[in-house]
Motif scaffolding. Sequence first.
Motif, PDB file in Angstrom:
ATOM      1  N   HIS A 172       0.865  -1.168   0.000  1.00 25.63           N
ATOM      2  CA  HIS A 172       0.000   0.000   0.000  1.00 25.63           C
ATOM      3  C   HIS A 172       0.911   1.229   0.000  1.00 25.63           C
ATOM      4  O   HIS A 172       2.144   1.098   0.034  1.00 25.63           O
ATOM      5  CB  HIS A 172      -0.893   0.028   1.244  1.00 25.63           C
ATOM      6  CG  HIS A 172      -1.725  -1.208   1.423  1.00 25.63           C
ATOM      7  ND1 HIS A 172      -2.947  -1.381   0.819  1.00 25.63           N
ATOM      8  CD2 HIS A 172      -1.505  -2.347   2.132  1.00 25.63           C
ATOM      9  CE1 HIS A 172      -3.443  -2.562   1.153  1.00 25.63           C
ATOM     10  NE2 HIS A 172      -2.586  -3.174   1.946  1.00 25.63           N
ATOM     11  N   CYS A 210      -4.817   5.701   0.438  1.00 26.48           N
ATOM     12  CA  CYS A 210      -3.818   4.785  -0.106  1.00 26.48           C
ATOM     13  C   CYS A 210      -3.488   5.248  -1.518  1.00 26.48           C
ATOM     14  O   CYS A 210      -4.364   5.575  -2.305  1.00 26.48           O
ATOM     15  CB  CYS A 210      -4.372   3.367  -0.122  1.00 26.48           C
ATOM     16  SG  CYS A 210      -3.208   2.163  -0.768  1.00 26.48           S
ATOM     17  N   GLU A 212      -1.214   3.480  -3.627  1.00 25.95           N
ATOM     18  CA  GLU A 212      -0.593   2.412  -4.418  1.00 25.95           C
ATOM     19  C   GLU A 212      -1.678   1.394  -4.714  1.00 25.95           C
ATOM     20  O   GLU A 212      -2.318   0.895  -3.780  1.00 25.95           O
ATOM     21  CB  GLU A 212       0.552   1.765  -3.618  1.00 25.95           C
ATOM     22  CG  GLU A 212       1.191   0.555  -4.264  1.00 25.95           C
ATOM     23  CD  GLU A 212       2.068   0.914  -5.457  1.00 25.95           C
ATOM     24  OE1 GLU A 212       2.703   1.988  -5.415  1.00 25.95           O
ATOM     25  OE2 GLU A 212       2.097   0.138  -6.425  1.00 25.95           O
ATOM     26  N   TYR A 213      -1.887   1.086  -5.981  1.00 28.59           N
ATOM     27  CA  TYR A 213      -2.974   0.171  -6.327  1.00 28.59           C
ATOM     28  C   TYR A 213      -2.821  -1.152  -5.579  1.00 28.59           C
ATOM     29  O   TYR A 213      -1.785  -1.802  -5.675  1.00 28.59           O
ATOM     30  CB  TYR A 213      -3.029  -0.079  -7.840  1.00 28.59           C
ATOM     31  CG  TYR A 213      -4.171  -0.994  -8.181  1.00 28.59           C
ATOM     32  CD1 TYR A 213      -5.477  -0.558  -8.048  1.00 28.59           C
ATOM     33  CD2 TYR A 213      -3.951  -2.308  -8.568  1.00 28.59           C
ATOM     34  CE1 TYR A 213      -6.543  -1.408  -8.296  1.00 28.59           C
ATOM     35  CE2 TYR A 213      -4.996  -3.161  -8.822  1.00 28.59           C
ATOM     36  CZ  TYR A 213      -6.295  -2.701  -8.696  1.00 28.59           C
ATOM     37  OH  TYR A 213      -7.341  -3.553  -8.930  1.00 28.59           O
ATOM     38  N   CYS A 214      -3.853  -1.529  -4.815  1.00 30.04           N
ATOM     39  CA  CYS A 214      -3.729  -2.686  -3.930  1.00 30.04           C
ATOM     40  C   CYS A 214      -4.936  -3.610  -4.043  1.00 30.04           C
ATOM     41  O   CYS A 214      -5.241  -4.351  -3.135  1.00 30.04           O
ATOM     42  CB  CYS A 214      -3.557  -2.203  -2.492  1.00 30.04           C
ATOM     43  SG  CYS A 214      -4.880  -1.111  -1.933  1.00 30.04           S
ATOM     44  N   HIS A 218      -9.035  -0.396  -3.639  1.00 29.50           N
ATOM     45  CA  HIS A 218      -7.930   0.556  -3.447  1.00 29.50           C
ATOM     46  C   HIS A 218      -8.424   1.999  -3.314  1.00 29.50           C
ATOM     47  O   HIS A 218      -7.985   2.742  -2.436  1.00 29.50           O
ATOM     48  CB  HIS A 218      -6.941   0.434  -4.616  1.00 29.50           C
ATOM     49  CG  HIS A 218      -6.112   1.644  -4.851  1.00 29.50           C
ATOM     50  ND1 HIS A 218      -5.156   2.059  -3.956  1.00 29.50           N
ATOM     51  CD2 HIS A 218      -6.119   2.554  -5.853  1.00 29.50           C
ATOM     52  CE1 HIS A 218      -4.598   3.169  -4.418  1.00 29.50           C
ATOM     53  NE2 HIS A 218      -5.166   3.491  -5.557  1.00 29.50           N
ATOM     54  N   MET A 221      -9.768   3.098   0.170  1.00 31.98           N
ATOM     55  CA  MET A 221      -8.886   2.858   1.317  1.00 31.98           C
ATOM     56  C   MET A 221      -8.408   4.216   1.820  1.00 31.98           C
ATOM     57  O   MET A 221      -7.261   4.580   1.704  1.00 31.98           O
ATOM     58  CB  MET A 221      -7.723   1.965   0.891  1.00 31.98           C
ATOM     59  CG  MET A 221      -6.900   1.443   2.052  1.00 31.98           C
ATOM     60  SD  MET A 221      -5.708   0.219   1.518  1.00 31.98           S
ATOM     61  CE  MET A 221      -4.612   0.247   2.938  1.00 31.98           C
TER      62      MET A 221
HETATM   63 CU1  CUA Z   1      -4.065   0.091  -0.255  1.00 30.16          CU
HETATM   64 CU2  CUA Z   1      -4.269   1.004  -2.417  1.00 30.16          CU
END
Ligand code: CUA
Length: 359
Positions: A172, A210, A212-214, A218, A221
């Motif tokens: 993340h 967040c 960062e693609y998670c 995502h 988040m």
């Molecule tokens: Cu955690 Cu995007």
Amino acid sequence: MLRIAIPILVFGALFAASCSSDLPQSSLNPRSVEAGRIDQLWSLVLWISVAVFVVVETALVYAIVRFRKRPGDEDEPKQVHGNTRLEIAWTIVPALILAFVAVPTMVTLSELRSPAEGDFLRVEVIGHQWWWEFRYPDIIDSEGRPLTTANEMHIPAGMTTELQMTSVDVIHSFWVPSLSGKRDVVPGRETYLKITPDADVAGQMIPGQCAEYCGLAHADMRFRVYVDSDDTFDTWTAAQLEPSPIPSSDPAAAGYETFTQLCTTCHQANVVGPGGSSEVIGAALGPDLTHFGSRSTIGAGIEENTAEHLAEWIADPASVKPMTPELNDIGAGRILGMPDYGLDERQIAELVSLLEGWK
Ligand code: CUA
């Protein structure tokens, strides 16, 4: 005509949108020492870039106008090859500019990455698919349990907070643009960020998310940072360290029955019965719900925390936030969302009464 008008309109709309002064998630609206340093560096690089742009574009436009084809000119202009002085100049000048920019960049980087000094608050940030856990290892209750909360971090205005960050699943990225730089949150590693809020930020909420693609949720988040005055922070921590009461009358008491049968499969709570001794129940796979009612949002910052929203959430969580609870593997300690347990309206109302009462 349209081919020209559409790009102009689109560009104009984007340009106008960038002029908004209400930018809660902008690093150009710094509210901390660290974000201020990043903003200064950004401004320096911006003005150097503007100067380079003006010089290059002026030379280009001059050349286009001055050396354009005029009536009577030959089809092919005079052919030249190479200009040693010019070539040396346009190699050395950019190298000097980059070297000049590199110095403040390295200084700022090392300042932001250096460990916090003196009196500072430690907060452990743990990324989960798809929510944030915040633990305060130095703020503990009488049982030695650290203050633990989710998706809403409180920090005092007058000092530096050092975030010690890690993830339990995928990568993340913790980003609260007005307060600090962006830093990846990586499983199996610890990364750090410092936040020293400006004094006048006390009493304000600064949003982050967040970066960062998670996975599926995502974009949902999110989190909130509450910058508190010292008094407010002390009041908040004292309240958060208290266990929540096990209710003795309905509907909350019935909600507590359901809570211990279903919710504790994934959620933890620190509760105290009429007898007076507190205990921690449940599993820490999802957000700690001890003081759920004191939080301003549900589902990691996607909706305001109201009884109505919470009822919708419990009735069909995946309709509020995209999740894949069918992939939950509780045995392996991995969950990817909250399941729909098919509770009836009365059971949901009882749970809402319990959780909203846990201030
Ligand atoms: Cu955690 Cu995007």
